[in-house]
Design an enzyme around this catalytic site. Structure first.
Site, PDB file in Angstrom:
ATOM      1  N   SER A 179       0.903  -1.094  -0.159  1.00 62.54           N
ATOM      2  CA  SER A 179       0.098  -0.106  -0.084  1.00 62.54           C
ATOM      3  C   SER A 179       0.916   1.362  -0.191  1.00 62.54           C
ATOM      4  O   SER A 179       1.785   1.350  -0.692  1.00 62.54           O
ATOM      5  CB  SER A 179      -0.802   0.074   1.104  1.00 62.54           C
ATOM      6  N   HIS A 197      -2.664  -1.401  -4.067  1.00 62.62           N
ATOM      7  CA  HIS A 197      -4.023  -1.378  -4.179  1.00 62.62           C
ATOM      8  C   HIS A 197      -4.659  -0.042  -3.813  1.00 62.62           C
ATOM      9  O   HIS A 197      -3.913   0.765  -3.811  1.00 62.62           O
ATOM     10  CB  HIS A 197      -4.517  -2.284  -3.053  1.00 62.62           C
TER      11      HIS A 197
END
Length: 204
Positions: free
Chosen positions: A97, A122
């Site tokens: 992330s 993501h």
């Protein structure tokens, strides 16, 4: 968590440093937990200190993080771009992330990973609650961050924005070699020569 102490001998006697302060002397900054405002402030302060100390020498940002706050992470990102030294990024363990985003934001040619790390991108996570108008405001903010992060990932990797948007719809895990092919990093590193500068210097 207990922080190790390093004892050094000098002509003036013994000096004790916590391990992170000792690493800072070698221009090494360690991002080793979830990104929040407190951690971001510490990282930003270290980057600014090293910039003031020597604007010409590279800084080495080691990353082992599951991600965290987008706004806190963007504070680190903006500081990396604001300061004068190149920031070499090295993944050790996990860069997920926001951790993966910061890994990709290092100086071109100096973004690296150790061979058994995992890298994951993501879209920003959101948990909107409250009245309908509040949920709408939060949803707009999430979409804003999603567009910004995707734009920067496309810039960092050279991938088309359409592929970035598709790949970040779900958790997208990569090995270091896959991350190199994707453009998130520039090299996968292992050993470095005895007595050399930190491993982040490989390839310079």
């Amino acid at each position: 968590m207990t922080i190790p102490i390093v004892i050094e001998q000098s002509g003036r006697g013994e000096r004790a440093f916590d391990i992170y302060s000792r690493l800072l002397r070698e221009r090494i900054v360690f991002l080793g937990q979830q990104v929040d405002s407190n951690l971001a402030n510490l990282i930003v302060a270290q980057l600014l200190f090293l910039d003031a100390e020597d604007p010409e020498k590279d800084i080495y940002l080691y990353i082992n993080s599951p991600g965290g706050s987008v706004t806190a992470g963007m504070g680190i990102f903006d500081t990396m771009k604001h300061i004068r030294p190149d920031v070499c990024t090295i993944c050790t363990g996990l860069a997920a992330s926001m951790g993966a985003f910061l890994l990709s934001a290092g100086a071109k040619g100096k973004r690296m990973s150790l061979p058994h790390s995992r890298i994951m991108i993501h879209q920003p996570l959101g948990g909107a609650q409250g009245q309908a108008t509040d949920i709408e405001i939060q949803a707009r903010e999430i979409l804003y961050h999603k567009r910004r992060l995707n734009d920067y990932l496309a810039e960092h990797t050279g991938q088309p924005i359409e592929r970035i948007a598709e790949d970040t719809e779900r958790d997208f895990f990569m090995s270091p070699d896959e991350a190199k092919d994707y453009g998130l990093i520039d090299q996968v590193i292992d050993r470095h020569a005895a007595g050399s500068r930190p491993v982040a210097m490989v390839g310079q």
